[in-house]
Scaffold this motif. Sequence first.
Motif, PDB file in Angstrom:
ATOM      1  N   VAL B  81       8.935   5.226 -11.787  1.00  0.00           N
ATOM      2  CA  VAL B  81       8.293   5.992 -12.861  1.00  0.00           C
ATOM      3  C   VAL B  81       9.235   7.078 -13.348  1.00  0.00           C
ATOM      4  O   VAL B  81       9.416   7.290 -14.562  1.00  0.00           O
ATOM      5  CB  VAL B  81       6.971   6.607 -12.342  1.00  0.00           C
ATOM      6  N   SER B  82       9.869   7.732 -12.378  1.00  0.00           N
ATOM      7  CA  SER B  82      10.769   8.815 -12.744  1.00  0.00           C
ATOM      8  C   SER B  82      11.980   8.282 -13.531  1.00  0.00           C
ATOM      9  O   SER B  82      12.326   8.810 -14.591  1.00  0.00           O
ATOM     10  CB  SER B  82      11.227   9.508 -11.456  1.00  0.00           C
ATOM     11  N   MET B  83      12.574   7.206 -13.006  1.00  0.00           N
ATOM     12  CA  MET B  83      13.793   6.690 -13.627  1.00  0.00           C
ATOM     13  C   MET B  83      13.515   6.043 -14.985  1.00  0.00           C
ATOM     14  O   MET B  83      14.187   6.319 -15.985  1.00  0.00           O
ATOM     15  CB  MET B  83      14.415   5.657 -12.692  1.00  0.00           C
ATOM     16  N   PHE B  84      12.491   5.186 -15.042  1.00  0.00           N
ATOM     17  CA  PHE B  84      12.183   4.518 -16.310  1.00  0.00           C
ATOM     18  C   PHE B  84      11.755   5.534 -17.365  1.00  0.00           C
ATOM     19  O   PHE B  84      12.064   5.391 -18.539  1.00  0.00           O
ATOM     20  CB  PHE B  84      11.087   3.464 -16.117  1.00  0.00           C
ATOM     21  N   GLY B  85      11.042   6.542 -16.874  1.00  0.00           N
ATOM     22  CA  GLY B  85      10.605   7.584 -17.809  1.00  0.00           C
ATOM     23  C   GLY B  85      11.798   8.311 -18.417  1.00  0.00           C
ATOM     24  O   GLY B  85      11.760   8.752 -19.572  1.00  0.00           O
ATOM     25  N   PHE B  86      12.884   8.389 -17.629  1.00  0.00           N
ATOM     26  CA  PHE B  86      14.081   9.066 -18.127  1.00  0.00           C
ATOM     27  C   PHE B  86      14.923   8.141 -19.013  1.00  0.00           C
ATOM     28  O   PHE B  86      15.425   8.552 -20.066  1.00  0.00           O
ATOM     29  CB  PHE B  86      14.921   9.543 -16.929  1.00  0.00           C
ATOM     30  N   LEU B  87      15.046   6.856 -18.573  1.00  0.00           N
ATOM     31  CA  LEU B  87      15.974   5.946 -19.267  1.00  0.00           C
ATOM     32  C   LEU B  87      15.367   5.261 -20.488  1.00  0.00           C
ATOM     33  O   LEU B  87      16.070   4.962 -21.445  1.00  0.00           O
ATOM     34  CB  LEU B  87      16.474   4.871 -18.302  1.00  0.00           C
ATOM     35  N   ASN B  88      14.056   4.994 -20.427  1.00  0.00           N
ATOM     36  CA  ASN B  88      13.469   4.185 -21.508  1.00  0.00           C
ATOM     37  C   ASN B  88      13.603   4.802 -22.897  1.00  0.00           C
ATOM     38  O   ASN B  88      13.831   4.080 -23.867  1.00  0.00           O
ATOM     39  CB  ASN B  88      12.017   3.830 -21.195  1.00  0.00           C
ATOM     40  N   PRO B  89      13.506   6.127 -23.006  1.00  0.00           N
ATOM     41  CA  PRO B  89      13.711   6.700 -24.343  1.00  0.00           C
ATOM     42  C   PRO B  89      15.096   6.403 -24.908  1.00  0.00           C
ATOM     43  O   PRO B  89      15.260   6.255 -26.116  1.00  0.00           O
ATOM     44  CB  PRO B  89      13.536   8.207 -24.105  1.00  0.00           C
ATOM     45  N   TYR B  90      16.092   6.297 -24.014  1.00  0.00           N
ATOM     46  CA  TYR B  90      17.443   5.936 -24.503  1.00  0.00           C
ATOM     47  C   TYR B  90      17.426   4.533 -25.100  1.00  0.00           C
ATOM     48  O   TYR B  90      17.960   4.298 -26.174  1.00  0.00           O
ATOM     49  CB  TYR B  90      18.459   6.003 -23.362  1.00  0.00           C
ATOM     50  N   ASP B  91      16.778   3.583 -24.350  1.00  0.00           N
ATOM     51  CA  ASP B  91      16.696   2.213 -24.862  1.00  0.00           C
ATOM     52  C   ASP B  91      15.923   2.182 -26.172  1.00  0.00           C
ATOM     53  O   ASP B  91      16.268   1.445 -27.101  1.00  0.00           O
ATOM     54  CB  ASP B  91      16.028   1.295 -23.838  1.00  0.00           C
ATOM     55  N   GLU B  92      14.875   3.012 -26.233  1.00  0.00           N
ATOM     56  CA  GLU B  92      14.062   3.049 -27.462  1.00  0.00           C
ATOM     57  C   GLU B  92      14.922   3.501 -28.641  1.00  0.00           C
ATOM     58  O   GLU B  92      14.902   2.899 -29.723  1.00  0.00           O
ATOM     59  CB  GLU B  92      12.880   4.013 -27.250  1.00  0.00           C
ATOM     60  N   ARG B  93      15.721   4.552 -28.412  1.00  0.00           N
ATOM     61  CA  ARG B  93      16.551   5.069 -29.491  1.00  0.00           C
ATOM     62  C   ARG B  93      17.705   4.099 -29.811  1.00  0.00           C
ATOM     63  O   ARG B  93      18.154   4.029 -30.955  1.00  0.00           O
ATOM     64  CB  ARG B  93      17.089   6.453 -29.114  1.00  0.00           C
ATOM     65  N   ARG B  94      18.142   3.371 -28.840  1.00  0.00           N
ATOM     66  CA  ARG B  94      19.192   2.352 -29.084  1.00  0.00           C
ATOM     67  C   ARG B  94      18.633   1.266 -30.013  1.00  0.00           C
ATOM     68  O   ARG B  94      19.296   0.837 -30.967  1.00  0.00           O
ATOM     69  CB  ARG B  94      19.648   1.705 -27.777  1.00  0.00           C
ATOM     70  N   LEU B  95      17.394   0.850 -29.725  1.00  0.00           N
ATOM     71  CA  LEU B  95      16.772  -0.179 -30.568  1.00  0.00           C
ATOM     72  C   LEU B  95      16.561   0.338 -31.985  1.00  0.00           C
ATOM     73  O   LEU B  95      16.816  -0.375 -32.969  1.00  0.00           O
ATOM     74  CB  LEU B  95      15.439  -0.613 -29.946  1.00  0.00           C
ATOM     75  N   GLN B  96      16.125   1.589 -32.046  1.00  0.00           N
ATOM     76  CA  GLN B  96      15.928   2.189 -33.377  1.00  0.00           C
ATOM     77  C   GLN B  96      17.239   2.214 -34.152  1.00  0.00           C
ATOM     78  O   GLN B  96      17.293   1.875 -35.343  1.00  0.00           O
ATOM     79  CB  GLN B  96      15.404   3.629 -33.220  1.00  0.00           C
ATOM     80  N   ALA B  97      18.289   2.635 -33.453  1.00  0.00           N
ATOM     81  CA  ALA B  97      19.610   2.720 -34.114  1.00  0.00           C
ATOM     82  C   ALA B  97      20.035   1.353 -34.624  1.00  0.00           C
ATOM     83  O   ALA B  97      20.577   1.231 -35.726  1.00  0.00           O
ATOM     84  CB  ALA B  97      20.643   3.277 -33.137  1.00  0.00           C
ATOM     85  N   LEU B  98      19.799   0.328 -33.829  1.00  0.00           N
ATOM     86  CA  LEU B  98      20.176  -1.027 -34.258  1.00  0.00           C
ATOM     87  C   LEU B  98      19.329  -1.463 -35.439  1.00  0.00           C
ATOM     88  O   LEU B  98      19.821  -2.095 -36.383  1.00  0.00           O
ATOM     89  CB  LEU B  98      20.041  -2.016 -33.104  1.00  0.00           C
ATOM     90  N   ASP B  99      18.033  -1.121 -35.392  1.00  0.00           N
ATOM     91  CA  ASP B  99      17.150  -1.447 -36.523  1.00  0.00           C
ATOM     92  C   ASP B  99      17.642  -0.782 -37.794  1.00  0.00           C
ATOM     93  O   ASP B  99      17.601  -1.361 -38.885  1.00  0.00           O
ATOM     94  CB  ASP B  99      15.716  -0.994 -36.217  1.00  0.00           C
ATOM     95  N   GLU B 100      18.116   0.456 -37.634  1.00  0.00           N
ATOM     96  CA  GLU B 100      18.576   1.216 -38.816  1.00  0.00           C
ATOM     97  C   GLU B 100      20.010   0.864 -39.198  1.00  0.00           C
ATOM     98  O   GLU B 100      20.521   1.309 -40.226  1.00  0.00           O
ATOM     99  CB  GLU B 100      18.507   2.729 -38.502  1.00  0.00           C
ATOM    100  N   GLY B 101      20.666   0.110 -38.340  1.00  0.00           N
ATOM    101  CA  GLY B 101      22.082  -0.227 -38.598  1.00  0.00           C
ATOM    102  C   GLY B 101      22.980   0.974 -38.397  1.00  0.00           C
ATOM    103  O   GLY B 101      24.107   1.003 -38.919  1.00  0.00           O
ATOM    104  N   ASP B 102      22.515   1.951 -37.654  1.00  0.00           N
ATOM    105  CA  ASP B 102      23.311   3.161 -37.432  1.00  0.00           C
ATOM    106  C   ASP B 102      24.058   3.018 -36.105  1.00  0.00           C
ATOM    107  O   ASP B 102      23.568   3.427 -35.054  1.00  0.00           O
ATOM    108  CB  ASP B 102      22.374   4.382 -37.400  1.00  0.00           C
ATOM    109  N   LEU B 103      25.239   2.467 -36.157  1.00  0.00           N
ATOM    110  CA  LEU B 103      25.971   2.159 -34.931  1.00  0.00           C
ATOM    111  C   LEU B 103      26.528   3.412 -34.256  1.00  0.00           C
ATOM    112  O   LEU B 103      26.761   3.418 -33.053  1.00  0.00           O
ATOM    113  CB  LEU B 103      27.094   1.168 -35.215  1.00  0.00           C
ATOM    114  N   ARG B 104      26.737   4.474 -35.035  1.00  0.00           N
ATOM    115  CA  ARG B 104      27.222   5.715 -34.419  1.00  0.00           C
ATOM    116  C   ARG B 104      26.137   6.301 -33.523  1.00  0.00           C
ATOM    117  O   ARG B 104      26.390   6.756 -32.404  1.00  0.00           O
ATOM    118  CB  ARG B 104      27.659   6.713 -35.493  1.00  0.00           C
ATOM    119  N   LYS B 105      24.922   6.260 -34.052  1.00  0.00           N
ATOM    120  CA  LYS B 105      23.799   6.733 -33.246  1.00  0.00           C
ATOM    121  C   LYS B 105      23.624   5.823 -32.028  1.00  0.00           C
ATOM    122  O   LYS B 105      23.383   6.292 -30.902  1.00  0.00           O
ATOM    123  CB  LYS B 105      22.525   6.709 -34.102  1.00  0.00           C
ATOM    124  N   TYR B 106      23.814   4.529 -32.248  1.00  0.00           N
ATOM    125  CA  TYR B 106      23.701   3.572 -31.143  1.00  0.00           C
ATOM    126  C   TYR B 106      24.732   3.905 -30.063  1.00  0.00           C
ATOM    127  O   TYR B 106      24.437   3.914 -28.863  1.00  0.00           O
ATOM    128  CB  TYR B 106      23.930   2.143 -31.657  1.00  0.00           C
TER     129      TYR B 106
END
Lengths: 303, 403
Positions: B81-106
Amino acid sequence: MIDIQNITVQFGTRTVLNDIEIKFNQGEMIGLVAPNGTGKSTLMNVIMNYLQPTRGKVLFNGNLSYSSKSNEVKIHQFVSMMPDQSDLYNHLSGRTHLKMYAAMWKSDPKLIDETIEALNMGHYVNKKTGTYSLGMRQRLCFAMQIVANTDIMMMDEVMNGLDPNNVEIISKILLKKKAEGKMIIIASHLLDNLEKYADRIFLFNEGKLVNTNEIIEGFSQAKIKTIRVKNMDDSVKELLKTKYPLIKQQTLVTEMTLLHLPSSEQQLLSDLTAFLVENNVMDFAFGKVTLNDLYALYYHEVV
Amino acid sequence: MRRYFVFELKQFFTSKKNIAVFALLTFAALFYAFKLAPAYDPIEKVDYDEIEARYLTRAEFLDSMFGKSLYGYHESVGHAVSMFGFLNPYDERRLQALDEGDLRKYADETSAWYYYTNVYTYRNELLAYNPRYYMEDRRFAEEEAYYAYFEQFQRYDTYKRVWYDLTIEILEQRTALQTLERLLKGPLPYILLIATLLLTIDIVTKDRRHPSVLKGFPIADWKRLLVKVFVGLIGSVFLWIPIIVGLMIVGFQFGSGNLDLPVPVYGYELIANEQGKFVHMSMGIFLFRCFLLLATWMVVIVSAVLLCSIIFRQEMFNLLVGGLLIFGDRFYASRGVGYFWNVEYFPISYVQVGNIVSKYQNFYFTSEGLHDMLGLKLLLASAAIILVLTLLISLSKRFRLIK
C-alpha cells in the motif's frame, strides 16, 4: 664497378664459391656459365647481399660495401637483379609491375612505355600476369629490370622460355644498355647468344671463376684456330693424326670433332681443306672454339 | 618511401582475403541495419500497455484497500500500500504524458519512476524487476537490473533538460548514434579488432610469395615495416565505411540522433554517498573516447602482428597472439574479480571499449581503477614497446625481412 674480394661461400662442408677475386667494370657485359648448382646464382646472391659470404666482401665503386643496413639500401639503389617469373603478383597487371619498379628506383616513367614497345608487350601488358605464358612473364621480368634502369643489372637465366625473336630483341636492348655504360651480368645456358654479346665469359670450376680466355688462349678473339668437323670417321682421324701430328684432336659428346691448328697459315688451311674433301668429309667449318664447345670441353663432356 | 607506401596500399586493397573481409563486414552491417536493428527489442522501452496494466492493477489494489485498517493483514500488504501509493502517481503521470504526446514530461516522470522503483526493488524479496532480466544464463540478474534502472534514471533525468525534441526512438535508443553506442558496448569492438587482425595477419608474410620481386627494393627493412603499420591502420580505418553505411540506413529508419544525446556513465566513486551511481557524458565525447581507445587497440594489434611476423614468420602465430590479445581477458573476466586482482593494469582488460568508457566494466569487475585514459596509456605503452622491439630487430645486421 664491382670488386669481389676473396668471396667464399660454404654450405656445410660444401664450398660453392672458393676465394673468388675479380673486378667487373661499368659498360661491360659479363657472362657466367656453368652447369646447374655450381654457384652462378650464389655469386649473384652474394653481390645482392641476399646471401652473406662465409668470407670476403664485395666493394662497389671502390669503397661501398654491405657493412651496414644503410649501405645495403645505398647499393641497391644502383644494383638490381631481375626478378623470377614465378614471383610475380598474379592479380596485378604487367604495367603495374613496371610502374612499381620504375617508382621504386625513381627512374624516368617514359621508360615504361618505351620498354613495352621495344619488347612488343603492348597487347598483354595491361592484363593480369596470372594469364601470361612463361615467355610473356619472362619478358615482363626483364622489362621490370630495364625500367629500374640501375647502373648494375644482374640477370639469372634471362632468356629462359623465350623464342629466338625475343632472344634477339632482348639482346639488342642489353647492348643498348651496355652502350649507356651499364654493367650487365648474365647467367645463361644460351651459350651462342652469350658468346655473341658478352665481353667476358666466366666458367665455374670448383668454386672458382675461370675466364674463358684462360682456358683457350685468344678465345674471345676472332681468329681461325680450329676446324670443327661433324661426325668424323675414326679412320680419317687416324689418317689426319699420321699426316698432321701437330694438330690436336678432340671429339665432344655432341659428335663434334675439334681440330686445333698450330697456326692460321693460309697454306695449312688450304691443305687441310683438300685433305678433308679427299676423305669425303664435307661437313666442317673453319673458325674458333665456340662457347658450346668450350662448355663441353671444360665440363669433361669429351669422348 | 611514399612509393613503397602506395605499392603496399594497392596490394592491401587488392588482396582477395582483404576484399573478402570487407565484403563480409558490409554484408553483416547491411543485415544488421535491415533486419536486426528494426527487430531491436529493449527491456526498457516506452510501453504504454505495460505501464497501463501495472497502473490499473495497482490502482485496483489501492482502491480495494482504501480506508481499510491494515491490522490483521500480512506486513507485505502494508508495504504494498505504501509503495504503490507512492509509485502509482508516477505511472499515472507517465500515461498522461504519453496521451498528451509530451515526451519531456514523460521523461521527467520516468526518471523519478526508475529511481524510486529501483530503490524499492533492489534486494527486496517481495519485488522483482522486469522478468526479462532473469534469464537462464544471468546469475546476477538482480545486479544487472539494478544497474540498468539507474542507467535509465540517469538517461531520462538528462532528457528533461535537453535542447532537442524527444522522440520515442531516442527514448528507446533506436537512433543511429545510440545504436552505435549499444554496439560499442557489445560486439562491435571485437568485430573490428578481429577484422583488423584478419586484414593485417599476412601483411609481412605475404612478401614471402614474391621474394625476388621485393628483396632488392632500395628501402630499409625498418621503413618497410613502418609503412606496413600505416597501411594496416589505414585499412582498419576503412573498416568503418561498412559500419557507417549500416548506421546511415538505421538513421533513415529511426533518425540519426545527435552528439548531445546522453550516455550514462557509472560513477563508481559515488557509491559511498548514495547520491546516485551515474553521471553522464555527451554522445560526442563518448564516441570520441571509444574511437580513441579502439584506434589505439588497432595500433597494438597491427604492431603485434608485425612483431610476430618477423619473429615466428608464421601466420598461425599471428592469429594466436592476436586472438590472445583480443580475447585474453576471458581467462580472468568474472564478476567482481577486480576486488582481488588489479585488472586495471592489464591492457587486455580494455577491449570492450564502450563498457570501459561508460564504466560498466568497473561495475562488472568491481574495480575503481579501470578508466579509459589509463587504458589508453597502457595500450599506447604496449604499442610503443612492441614497435620499438620490432624496429630494433629489423635494424639488426643479420635480420632479413624477406628470406
